[in-house]
Design a protein around this motif. Structure first.
Motif, PDB file in Angstrom:
ATOM      1  N   LYS A   1      -3.028   8.702  -0.868  1.00  0.00           N
ATOM      2  CA  LYS A   1      -3.801   7.355  -0.558  1.00  0.00           C
ATOM      3  C   LYS A   1      -5.078   7.491  -1.089  1.00  0.00           C
ATOM      4  O   LYS A   1      -6.078   8.530  -0.869  1.00  0.00           O
ATOM      5  CB  LYS A   1      -3.760   7.422   1.018  1.00  0.00           C
ATOM      6  CG  LYS A   1      -4.477   6.198   1.764  1.00  0.00           C
ATOM      7  CD  LYS A   1      -4.238   6.380   3.365  1.00  0.00           C
ATOM      8  CE  LYS A   1      -4.863   5.236   3.919  1.00  0.00           C
ATOM      9  NZ  LYS A   1      -4.952   5.270   5.365  1.00  0.00           N
TER      10      LYS A   1
ATOM     11  N   SER B   1       1.013  -1.356  -0.082  1.00  0.00           N
ATOM     12  CA  SER B   1       0.045   0.080  -0.020  1.00  0.00           C
ATOM     13  C   SER B   1       0.763   1.405   0.178  1.00  0.00           C
ATOM     14  O   SER B   1       0.547   2.158  -0.661  1.00  0.00           O
ATOM     15  CB  SER B   1      -0.926  -0.147   1.208  1.00  0.00           C
ATOM     16  OG  SER B   1      -1.690  -1.061   1.248  1.00  0.00           O
TER      17      SER B   1
ATOM     18  N   THR C   1      -5.502   1.743  -3.162  1.00  0.00           N
ATOM     19  CA  THR C   1      -3.979   1.338  -2.643  1.00  0.00           C
ATOM     20  C   THR C   1      -4.435   0.454  -1.403  1.00  0.00           C
ATOM     21  O   THR C   1      -3.343  -0.016  -0.985  1.00  0.00           O
ATOM     22  CB  THR C   1      -3.322   2.687  -2.012  1.00  0.00           C
ATOM     23  OG1 THR C   1      -4.068   3.357  -0.945  1.00  0.00           O
ATOM     24  CG2 THR C   1      -3.239   3.763  -3.490  1.00  0.00           C
ATOM     25  N   ASP C   2      -5.458   0.161  -0.788  1.00  0.00           N
ATOM     26  CA  ASP C   2      -5.951  -0.331   0.173  1.00  0.00           C
ATOM     27  C   ASP C   2      -5.615  -1.955  -0.117  1.00  0.00           C
ATOM     28  O   ASP C   2      -6.143  -2.425  -1.065  1.00  0.00           O
ATOM     29  CB  ASP C   2      -7.217  -0.226   0.775  1.00  0.00           C
ATOM     30  CG  ASP C   2      -7.497  -1.060   1.938  1.00  0.00           C
ATOM     31  OD1 ASP C   2      -6.985  -0.718   3.057  1.00  0.00           O
ATOM     32  OD2 ASP C   2      -8.268  -2.071   1.940  1.00  0.00           O
ATOM     33  N   ILE C   3      -4.956  -2.816   0.552  1.00  0.00           N
ATOM     34  CA  ILE C   3      -4.480  -4.212   0.225  1.00  0.00           C
ATOM     35  C   ILE C   3      -5.695  -4.972   0.162  1.00  0.00           C
ATOM     36  O   ILE C   3      -5.900  -5.834  -0.468  1.00  0.00           O
ATOM     37  CB  ILE C   3      -3.214  -4.519   0.951  1.00  0.00           C
ATOM     38  CG1 ILE C   3      -2.753  -5.862   0.368  1.00  0.00           C
ATOM     39  CG2 ILE C   3      -3.513  -4.522   2.647  1.00  0.00           C
ATOM     40  CD1 ILE C   3      -1.395  -6.210   1.065  1.00  0.00           C
TER      41      ILE C   3
END
Length: 368
Positions: free
Chosen positions: A51, A41, A55-57
């Protein structure tokens, strides 16, 4: 394309709001789809510059899981996925900023064919709309090589266009508002199957896990509009999906054509308004389509001389005038060939009885 690469591409296409421009921008910073899903991320945030949800895994893992399920469905059902980077992806769609990244297809059809026509219209098609749609497609089949008819498999004008294409051995494409795990409406399943068998295709940008939603039908219209060279609005009320699709097509710089209708017919108001406002060209025949698009037509087959010489002088003049000006009124014919209406009326009735001409709504005549 191997299964691993396909999984990453499907997952990448599932990002909400993703389109060709955003995808190209993301991939120019990240490298490729696999790197996008395997990066941390923090690295993605650095590459993108901020952000974001993508980008959040955990979000990316969810997309991969959905993609795995879709790959399994595709494999089991002989569905061909076409990614926007593939050479057989529609080059016409690539011109549209909001084109889907992934198309799921069933059938064998060249999306980069030389002549693609979308035909749309009301679900409440009248005899006039059905008849004119059928006649234009039949005539196009005789005059043009390499044409494809695109529509949305809905009731009314859509299914009329598909059936007429099949009848005249023209490949036809249905753009669906749902995954290929179902056909809606169910009454058109047999037609859909026949389309695939006869070199046509079913296309959707929805996966087998996507629910059918009312908004899907409007969203899929961008594919109907973007896939073609020109779009014909055969019959439509003043408001409706066909008018929306025509507007999208105009925004894509596609030629918009429309069939005129009677002033008091509610299902011709949309077409008449498109024509009156200059947003659509008026057509009454396949020849109008060919002329407007500046396509090269095949010579007309058959020898018409024998039939023509069997007619008397007045009948020959009538046939010649109507051939050159389809859907003429009795007043227009009378003025055009200088025959009094009192004499012309009985001649037209006789010619109609003999199957030489047909009388259409509004008292207009055309060649059968």
């Amino acid at each position: 394309m191997n299964e691993k690469e396909l999984t990453y591409r499907i997952a990448f296409s599932l990002i909400r709001g993703n389109n060709r421009i955003i995808a190209d921008e993301l991939l120019s910073k990240i490298g490729n789809e696999e790197e996008f899903f395997n990066s941390s991320s923090r690295l993605l945030e650095m590459q993108i510059g901020k952000k974001m949800k993508i980008t959040d895994i955990d979000y990316r893992k969810q997309l991969i899981e959905k993609a795995h399920a879709e790959v399994s469905f595709i494999t089991q059902n002989n569905i061909k996925p076409i990614y926007y980077k593939d050479p057989d992806y529609s080059q016409r769609l690539l011109d549209c900023d909001d084109a889907p990244l992934m198309l799921y297809t069933l059938g064998n059809c060249d999306l980069n064919n030389s002549h693609i026509i979308s035909i749309v219209g009301t679900r409440h098609a009248t005899h006039y709309g059905v008849d004119m749609t059928e006649r234009i497609i039949e005539d196009l089949s005789k005059r043009m090589e390499n044409i494809i008819i695109v529509s949305g498999l809905a009731y009314g004008i859509d299914i009329t266009a598909h059936r007429a294409a099949i009848k005249n051995n023209i490949p036809t494409i249905a753009i669906l508002a749902h995954g290929l795990n179902t056909i809606y409406p169910a009454a058109h399943r047999n037609i859909a199957a026949e389309m695939v068998k006869k070199n046509g295709m079913l296309i959707t940008d929805y996966t087998s896990n996507d629910h059918i939603h009312r908004g899907n039908f409007l969203a899929r219209n961008r594919i109907v509009a973007g896939l073609c060279d020109c779009i014909i609005v055969a019959e439509s009320a003043e408001k409706g999906g066909a008018i929306v699709t025509a507007g999208i097509a105009d925004g894509y710089n596609r030629d918009v054509l429309a069939l005129p209708g009677r002033a008091n017919d509610p299902y011709s108001q949309g077409c008449n308004k498109l024509i009156a406002s200059g947003r659509a060209a008026l057509i009454t025949s396949a020849q109008d389509v060919i002329d407007i698009m500046r396509w090269t037509a095949k010579p007309i087959e058959g020898n018409q001389t024998e039939i023509f010489t069997e007619l008397n002088e007045d009948e020959q003049r009538i046939i010649k005038f109507i051939s050159e000006t389809p859907l003429s009124s009795i007043n227009e014919i009378s003025i055009g060939i200088n025959i009094p209406i009192s004499k012309l009326t009985s001649t037209l009735i006789d010619m109609e009885f003999r199957g030489l001409i047909a009388n259409y709504p509004g008292g207009r005549y055309d060649i059968t």
